[in-house]
Scaffold this motif. Structure first.
Motif, PDB file in Angstrom:
ATOM      1  N   GLY A  71      -7.207  40.791  21.728  1.00  0.00           N
ATOM      2  CA  GLY A  71      -6.027  41.529  22.158  1.00  0.00           C
ATOM      3  C   GLY A  71      -6.311  42.461  23.320  1.00  0.00           C
ATOM      4  O   GLY A  71      -5.508  42.577  24.259  1.00  0.00           O
ATOM      5  N   GLU A  72      -7.442  43.141  23.276  1.00  0.00           N
ATOM      6  CA  GLU A  72      -7.809  44.038  24.377  1.00  0.00           C
ATOM      7  C   GLU A  72      -8.023  43.257  25.671  1.00  0.00           C
ATOM      8  O   GLU A  72      -7.591  43.682  26.742  1.00  0.00           O
ATOM      9  N   ALA A  73      -8.694  42.100  25.573  1.00  0.00           N
ATOM     10  CA  ALA A  73      -8.981  41.310  26.770  1.00  0.00           C
ATOM     11  C   ALA A  73      -7.711  40.720  27.373  1.00  0.00           C
ATOM     12  O   ALA A  73      -7.557  40.672  28.601  1.00  0.00           O
ATOM     13  N   MET A  74      -6.797  40.273  26.528  1.00  0.00           N
ATOM     14  CA  MET A  74      -5.613  39.589  27.043  1.00  0.00           C
ATOM     15  C   MET A  74      -4.625  40.555  27.692  1.00  0.00           C
ATOM     16  O   MET A  74      -3.732  40.130  28.430  1.00  0.00           O
ATOM     17  N   THR A  75      -4.794  41.828  27.459  1.00  0.00           N
ATOM     18  CA  THR A  75      -3.897  42.814  28.068  1.00  0.00           C
ATOM     19  C   THR A  75      -4.590  43.636  29.145  1.00  0.00           C
ATOM     20  O   THR A  75      -3.984  44.545  29.732  1.00  0.00           O
ATOM     21  N   ALA A  76      -5.858  43.337  29.422  1.00  0.00           N
ATOM     22  CA  ALA A  76      -6.618  44.090  30.425  1.00  0.00           C
ATOM     23  C   ALA A  76      -6.382  43.494  31.812  1.00  0.00           C
ATOM     24  O   ALA A  76      -6.412  42.273  31.998  1.00  0.00           O
ATOM     25  N   ILE A  77      -6.152  44.370  32.780  1.00  0.00           N
ATOM     26  CA  ILE A  77      -5.907  43.942  34.156  1.00  0.00           C
ATOM     27  C   ILE A  77      -7.021  44.503  35.035  1.00  0.00           C
ATOM     28  O   ILE A  77      -7.313  45.710  34.982  1.00  0.00           O
ATOM     29  N   PRO A  78      -7.694  43.680  35.844  1.00  0.00           N
ATOM     30  CA  PRO A  78      -8.745  44.187  36.728  1.00  0.00           C
ATOM     31  C   PRO A  78      -8.205  45.283  37.654  1.00  0.00           C
ATOM     32  O   PRO A  78      -7.024  45.271  38.043  1.00  0.00           O
ATOM     33  N   ALA A  79      -9.056  46.217  37.999  1.00  0.00           N
ATOM     34  CA  ALA A  79      -8.634  47.367  38.806  1.00  0.00           C
ATOM     35  C   ALA A  79      -8.106  46.948  40.175  1.00  0.00           C
ATOM     36  O   ALA A  79      -7.216  47.603  40.729  1.00  0.00           O
ATOM     37  N   ASP A  80      -8.651  45.871  40.739  1.00  0.00           N
ATOM     38  CA  ASP A  80      -8.246  45.450  42.080  1.00  0.00           C
ATOM     39  C   ASP A  80      -7.162  44.371  42.044  1.00  0.00           C
ATOM     40  O   ASP A  80      -6.943  43.657  43.024  1.00  0.00           O
ATOM     41  N   PHE A  81      -6.481  44.246  40.914  1.00  0.00           N
ATOM     42  CA  PHE A  81      -5.475  43.199  40.746  1.00  0.00           C
ATOM     43  C   PHE A  81      -4.112  43.856  40.534  1.00  0.00           C
ATOM     44  O   PHE A  81      -3.956  44.735  39.673  1.00  0.00           O
ATOM     45  N   THR A  82      -3.131  43.441  41.328  1.00  0.00           N
ATOM     46  CA  THR A  82      -1.798  44.027  41.248  1.00  0.00           C
ATOM     47  C   THR A  82      -0.863  43.073  40.532  1.00  0.00           C
ATOM     48  O   THR A  82      -0.482  42.022  41.058  1.00  0.00           O
ATOM     49  N   VAL A  83      -0.491  43.452  39.319  1.00  0.00           N
ATOM     50  CA  VAL A  83       0.379  42.601  38.520  1.00  0.00           C
ATOM     51  C   VAL A  83       1.823  43.043  38.736  1.00  0.00           C
ATOM     52  O   VAL A  83       2.097  44.162  39.189  1.00  0.00           O
ATOM     53  N   HIS A  84       2.761  42.159  38.434  1.00  0.00           N
ATOM     54  CA  HIS A  84       4.182  42.487  38.570  1.00  0.00           C
ATOM     55  C   HIS A  84       4.504  43.719  37.722  1.00  0.00           C
ATOM     56  O   HIS A  84       4.075  43.806  36.558  1.00  0.00           O
ATOM     57  N   PRO A  85       5.268  44.679  38.247  1.00  0.00           N
ATOM     58  CA  PRO A  85       5.518  45.931  37.495  1.00  0.00           C
ATOM     59  C   PRO A  85       6.126  45.700  36.120  1.00  0.00           C
ATOM     60  O   PRO A  85       5.724  46.355  35.150  1.00  0.00           O
ATOM     61  N   ARG A  86       7.065  44.781  36.028  1.00  0.00           N
ATOM     62  CA  ARG A  86       7.691  44.543  34.729  1.00  0.00           C
ATOM     63  C   ARG A  86       6.697  43.942  33.747  1.00  0.00           C
ATOM     64  O   ARG A  86       6.663  44.295  32.568  1.00  0.00           O
ATOM     65  N   LEU A  87       5.855  43.048  34.242  1.00  0.00           N
ATOM     66  CA  LEU A  87       4.838  42.441  33.386  1.00  0.00           C
ATOM     67  C   LEU A  87       3.789  43.478  32.983  1.00  0.00           C
ATOM     68  O   LEU A  87       3.277  43.456  31.861  1.00  0.00           O
ATOM     69  N   ALA A  88       3.483  44.407  33.897  1.00  0.00           N
ATOM     70  CA  ALA A  88       2.508  45.463  33.566  1.00  0.00           C
ATOM     71  C   ALA A  88       3.021  46.297  32.395  1.00  0.00           C
ATOM     72  O   ALA A  88       2.252  46.660  31.488  1.00  0.00           O
ATOM     73  N   ARG A  89       4.315  46.596  32.387  1.00  0.00           N
ATOM     74  CA  ARG A  89       4.876  47.359  31.266  1.00  0.00           C
ATOM     75  C   ARG A  89       4.788  46.561  29.964  1.00  0.00           C
ATOM     76  O   ARG A  89       4.469  47.114  28.900  1.00  0.00           O
ATOM     77  N   GLN A  90       5.054  45.258  30.057  1.00  0.00           N
ATOM     78  CA  GLN A  90       4.968  44.413  28.869  1.00  0.00           C
ATOM     79  C   GLN A  90       3.548  44.378  28.319  1.00  0.00           C
ATOM     80  O   GLN A  90       3.334  44.427  27.098  1.00  0.00           O
ATOM     81  N   LEU A  91       2.568  44.301  29.202  1.00  0.00           N
ATOM     82  CA  LEU A  91       1.172  44.245  28.757  1.00  0.00           C
ATOM     83  C   LEU A  91       0.758  45.552  28.096  1.00  0.00           C
ATOM     84  O   LEU A  91       0.023  45.546  27.099  1.00  0.00           O
ATOM     85  N   ARG A  92       1.230  46.662  28.635  1.00  0.00           N
ATOM     86  CA  ARG A  92       0.889  47.955  28.025  1.00  0.00           C
ATOM     87  C   ARG A  92       1.515  48.066  26.632  1.00  0.00           C
ATOM     88  O   ARG A  92       0.878  48.547  25.679  1.00  0.00           O
ATOM     89  N   ALA A  93       2.758  47.608  26.512  1.00  0.00           N
ATOM     90  CA  ALA A  93       3.422  47.654  25.204  1.00  0.00           C
ATOM     91  C   ALA A  93       2.727  46.735  24.209  1.00  0.00           C
ATOM     92  O   ALA A  93       2.553  47.078  23.032  1.00  0.00           O
ATOM     93  N   LYS A  94       2.315  45.581  24.687  1.00  0.00           N
ATOM     94  CA  LYS A  94       1.617  44.645  23.807  1.00  0.00           C
ATOM     95  C   LYS A  94       0.284  45.226  23.363  1.00  0.00           C
ATOM     96  O   LYS A  94      -0.123  45.067  22.199  1.00  0.00           O
ATOM     97  N   GLN A  95      -0.387  45.895  24.267  1.00  0.00           N
ATOM     98  CA  GLN A  95      -1.670  46.506  23.930  1.00  0.00           C
ATOM     99  C   GLN A  95      -1.506  47.541  22.820  1.00  0.00           C
ATOM    100  O   GLN A  95      -2.302  47.605  21.870  1.00  0.00           O
ATOM    101  N   ALA A  96      -0.461  48.334  22.917  1.00  0.00           N
ATOM    102  CA  ALA A  96      -0.216  49.347  21.899  1.00  0.00           C
ATOM    103  C   ALA A  96       0.140  48.714  20.563  1.00  0.00           C
ATOM    104  O   ALA A  96      -0.328  49.171  19.497  1.00  0.00           O
ATOM    105  N   THR A  97       0.927  47.668  20.589  1.00  0.00           N
ATOM    106  CA  THR A  97       1.306  46.980  19.355  1.00  0.00           C
ATOM    107  C   THR A  97       0.093  46.366  18.671  1.00  0.00           C
ATOM    108  O   THR A  97      -0.061  46.455  17.446  1.00  0.00           O
TER     109      THR A  97
END
Length: 900
Positions: free
Chosen positions: A515-541
């Motif tokens: 779960g931690e790996a699938m929601t981790a985004i590399p520091a130099d990688f820019t993900v879509h803002p809406r998807l970034a919010r989804q990943l953060r929510a998933k990480q918390a869940t």
């Protein structure tokens, strides 16, 4: 252009036509062309000072020669001597017609190169380096030494013809789809085998139709003659103790290891059905699996060879689908060598009715593949083409086609009379000497071999065949004759439908790690803002132990399997993001466009996780993934349909390989199909994955068909594919609206230790004593659940069948036993009555009820009425139908009469 360019470097095949026009203008008026070209033509010389005749100049001669070379490179194949029967009329090409000023030596050389027994097509290649490679190899470096000696070629032809002659005499009237007229295929394959062995190739996967298949088995893969003759006698090809249906002898596969010097090379002829070319993508998938498993990143150690028929190559759409995979990152294999046995007739259809265009091979030009047409009655030229094909593949990692133009001495098979439709061809063939005889005469004329040696070679082959015929009566199949080198054995075919489900749960810390790996985004990688919010929510869940949705459970299954050392390969249309924007297994950098797959970066020593967006193809891609599953049975290999409805585009793969491959050929596959399915008003083509079709194919424990209703159930299904050592295809009717349904969620604890897949799920709120029992599968469960709650029904149990096949008889009977006095047992489905699972489960549910002596002896149906179309396209009608079937199932509305 600057300075004084050298005209020898400036004039070439790429610009000759253009320069010729400019040069003509320059001769009339030097000022009419750009100054750079004025300088070029002036450097080439003054026409007035270089006349050799009343109209000739040095520049004229140079341009004329280049134009002639260009014409032969483009069109020489149209006048090549390719037809062994001499029936193909030569095309008249004006550009190849010499005039009085043509250099006779140049003309002879060009005719010898491009209009002899080999006709080369390569000028369509867009890469100038590749075109120059062919010019160099055909014009500048003509082959001197044969890839195979003349003695070796004669021996191969003797064995090929000897086998067919013996079979024709001993098994008169039996179909074998012999190779008579196309025996040079054996020469081509042997030349390819030699070249591959010399370059250290470790394995060759071979696919071919039935014509010549037995000959290839005997003389290339060295399948014992006695084994083949025993199959002619009707004996089984498989060892005792294994109950399978088998297949006709000219569909079977075989595998062997051949030693050449100190090098061993494994050759596998994959089994195939009569559906021509269906095996093509299967072979490529198998080769790719071998390469990936062997970490053959250069794709040079494992080779695919496909043998085609001339009519099938042009006519079967899967050929194009297979060719389109050749240059794609997720599917390329470093080039495939395509050999065509060109009979110059397809069953009874002549070439002018079999394809448009000039050649049946024109389709190969779409992927920039060069094409070599070769006279099949010239085995030396065939051997040279095979060697060139291997060299091309090794150099450019690209496909190539060798079109062996031959003929068919008999009809489509040995019982067919072709004279009804090809009388002229039949008459010519009847007077045409066999290839072995023609080549023997050539060898006798050019070598010191004595005629007695030629006869002795024939007699020796016939003696071997006669001895094998005698041994056939007592021949016992050797498992290595049919068993591939994947870690499967016959005992694993004996999986029983009712065996206990394996534990597939995973320790919670491991789930958290994924779960931690699938929601981790590399520091130099820019993900879509809406998807970034989804990943953060998933990480918390995930940190809280859930509940998680469908896509998260799938990712947890993939990640934990990868940590266990099992590669994951998911392929399909738009599967990186997911058709419904649910998966996001492959992230895209919003600035650079680069891709990142989080599940591939869980831990340093994990197995690979690859998610490939496929071309818009079902037939070819599903066939490729089936082949991949054969080559790497320890990997979880999945194909996902954009919508489940579209799986019917690959129906041949489903019918012939997935459902029947084990019982026909003893080939086991663990391929998983993910087919989005569910009635949500999306119309006829976006509602049903046609469960009825898959269920109709189910027998002999040949596959697993499931409709999971929760993320945890799906998680366990995927892990069960690997946990069970017996490989079976898995068909999953996956959800659409449930991907975001608030109730379709699961806690991590449901995937934790001591948890497993449950084929039947009881009703937690009505565990016993119900007066009405509803059986269902998939999404409709949640509609029933909501309506039951709204209506306040207390004595109605809803039981879910998560697995439809193998049918969970004992588990269902046990659950029905908890409601012994139920007055009604209902099967509820969204699909029409003539679709879905009803026709399959009806009698099976009845058997469960009768076995436990239930008060209700027959289930009743609640669902849509029978329909020619799987669903309506009108939202209003859909909604009304859905409400009606739910109310009927719950007893809130009278049910319609069933089509019993």
């Amino acid at each position: 252009m600057t300075g004084s360019p050298n005209h020898q470097n400036a004039i070439n095949g790429e610009n000759i036509a253009y320069l010729g026009e400019l040069y003509t203008q320059w001769l009339e008026d030097p000022a009419s062309v750009p100054s750079d070209y004025d300088t070029l033509f002036a450097t080439m010389g003054d026409p007035a000072r270089h006349e050799t005749g009343p109209h000739a100049t040095v520049p004229d001669v140079s341009l004329r020669d280049e134009r002639l070379k260009e014409a032969f490179r483009l069109c020489g194949h149209l006048q090549a001597e390719l037809d062994p029967l001499g029936l193909r009329p030569a095309r008249q090409i004006d550009a190849l017609t010499p005039d009085s000023q043509t250099d006779p030596a140049l003309l002879a050389r060009l005719k010898r190169t491009y209009c002899g027994p080999i006709g080369a097509e390569f000028m369509h290649l867009q890469d100038s380096q590749q075109r120059q490679w062919w010019i160099d190899h055909l014009e500048e470096k003509p082959a001197t030494a044969l890839p195979l000696s003349q003695e070796r070629i004669l021996s191969l032809l003797t064995r090929a013809e000897g086998f067919e002659t013996f079979c024709q005499q001993r098994f008169t009237g039996m179909r074998r789809f012999g190779l008579e007229g196309g025996e040079s295929l054996i020469v081509a394959l042997q030349a390819l085998l030699n070249e591959a062995a010399r370059d250290g190739v470790r394995s060759i996967s071979l696919g071919m139709p039935h014509r010549g298949r037995l000959n290839v088995m005997a003389n290339i893969l060295r399948k014992p003659y006695a084994a083949i003759f025993s199959e002619f006698a009707g004996k089984a090809f498989y060892p005792e103790g294994i109950r399978v249906s088998g297949d006709v002898k000219y569909h079977l596969g075989t595998t062997t290891t051949i030693r050449q010097g100190r090098h061993e090379i494994r050759i596998s002829l994959l089994p195939n059905p009569s559906h021509l070319e269906a095996v093509d993508p299967v072979v490529l998938g198998r080769v790719r699996a071998d390469q990936d498993r062997d970490r053959d990143e250069d794709r040079q150690k494992h080779l695919g060879i496909l043998v085609h028929g001339d009519a099938a190559f042009a006519g079967q759409g899967v050929v194009y689908e297979t060719l389109q995979l050749s240059r794609l990152e997720g599917y390329r294999t470093g080039g495939t060598v395509h050999l065509i046995i060109n009979n110059q007739v397809g069953f009874t259809t002549s070439p002018d009715s079999a394809h448009s265009g000039i050649w049946n091979t024109d389709i190969a030009k779409t992927v920039q593949a060069p094409i070599l047409h070769v006279n099949g009655d010239n085995p030396e030229a065939v051997a040279r083409c095979a060697a060139l094909a291997h060299e091309w593949r090794k150099t450019f990692a690209s496909d190539i086609v060798v079109d062996i133009i031959s003929y068919r001495r008999h009809g489509h098979n040995e019982t067919d009379d072709p004279a009804f439709t090809q009388p002229a061809m039949v008459q010519t063939i009847s007077q045409h000497p066999t290839l072995r005889r023609l080549y023997a005469e050539k060898v006798l004329a050019e070598t010191d071999i004595h005629p007695a040696e030629v006869e002795a070679l024939w007699d020796d082959v016939q003696a071997q065949l006669h001895q094998a015929f005698e041994d056939a009566d007592t021949y016992q199949p050797d498992p290595t004759d049919w068993l591939d080198y994947s870690p499967q054995d016959p005992t694993r075919l004996l999986d029983t439908p009712e065996r206990i489900q394996p534990m597939t749960g995973v320790p919670l810390p491991r789930l958290q790690q994924v779960g931690e790996a699938m929601t981790a985004i590399p520091a130099d990688f820019t993900v879509h803002p809406r998807l970034a919010r989804q990943l953060r929510a998933k990480q918390a869940t995930l940190a809280e132990g859930g509940p998680v949705d469908w896509a998260t459970a799938e990712a947890l299954a993939f990640g934990t399997l990868a940590l266990d050392g099992h590669a994951i390969r998911l392929s399909g249309q738009d599967c990186g993001r997911g058709t419904f924007s649910q998966r996001h297994a492959v992230l895209t950098d919003q600035h650079t466009g680069h891709h990142y797959t989080p599940l591939a970066h869980i831990a340093p020593r994990q197995a690979p996780v690859n998610v490939w967006n496929s071309p818009l193809s079902e037939y070819g891609v599903m066939g490729f993934e089936y082949g991949y599953s054969l080559g790497n049975p320890d990997a979880l290999v999945l194909w996902e349909g954009q919508f489940g409805d579209f799986a019917n585009g690959a129906q041949i793969i489903i019918d012939q390989f997935l459902a029947a491959g084990e019982t026909k050929w003893l080939r086991t596959s663990g391929l998983t199909l993910l087919l989005p399915h569910g009635y949500e008003g999306a119309g006829p083509e976006h509602s049903s994955a046609r469960p009825e079709r898959f269920l109709q194919l189910c027998a002999e424990n040949n596959m697993r068909v499931c409709t999971p209703s929760s993320p945890a159930s799906f998680f366990h299904l995927l892990r069960r594919q690997i946990a069970r050592r017996c490989r079976k295809p898995l068909v999953v009717f996956s959800p659409k609206s449930l991907l975001r349904h608030k109730q379709a969620v699961s806690l991590l604890s449901e995937m934790g230790p001591q948890t497993r897949f449950a084929p039947v799920i009881a009703d937690a709120t009505c565990a016993g004593g119900a007066r009405r029992v509803i059986l269902c599968s998939g999404k409709v469960y949640y509609d029933l659940l909501q309506q039951r709650e709204d209506a306040g029904l207390k004595h109605c149990a809803i039981i879910r069948l998560e697995q439809l096949y193998p049918f969970p008889h004992h588990a269902l009977a046990e659950e029905l036993g908890h409601h012994p006095q139920a007055e009604d047992v209902i099967w509820c489905q969204e699909e029409p009555e003539n679709g879905g699972a009803w026709q399959f489960v009806d009698r099976r549910i009845e058997a469960c009820l009768r076995e436990i002596g239930h008060a209700c002896t027959r289930p009743h149906y609640a669902g849509r009425k029978a329909s020619a179309s799987p669903a309506t396209g009108l939202p209003g009608i859909h909604q009304a139908e859905q409400e009606t079937l739910i109310r009927q199932a719950l007893g809130l509305e009278a049910a319609s009469p069933s089509i019993d």
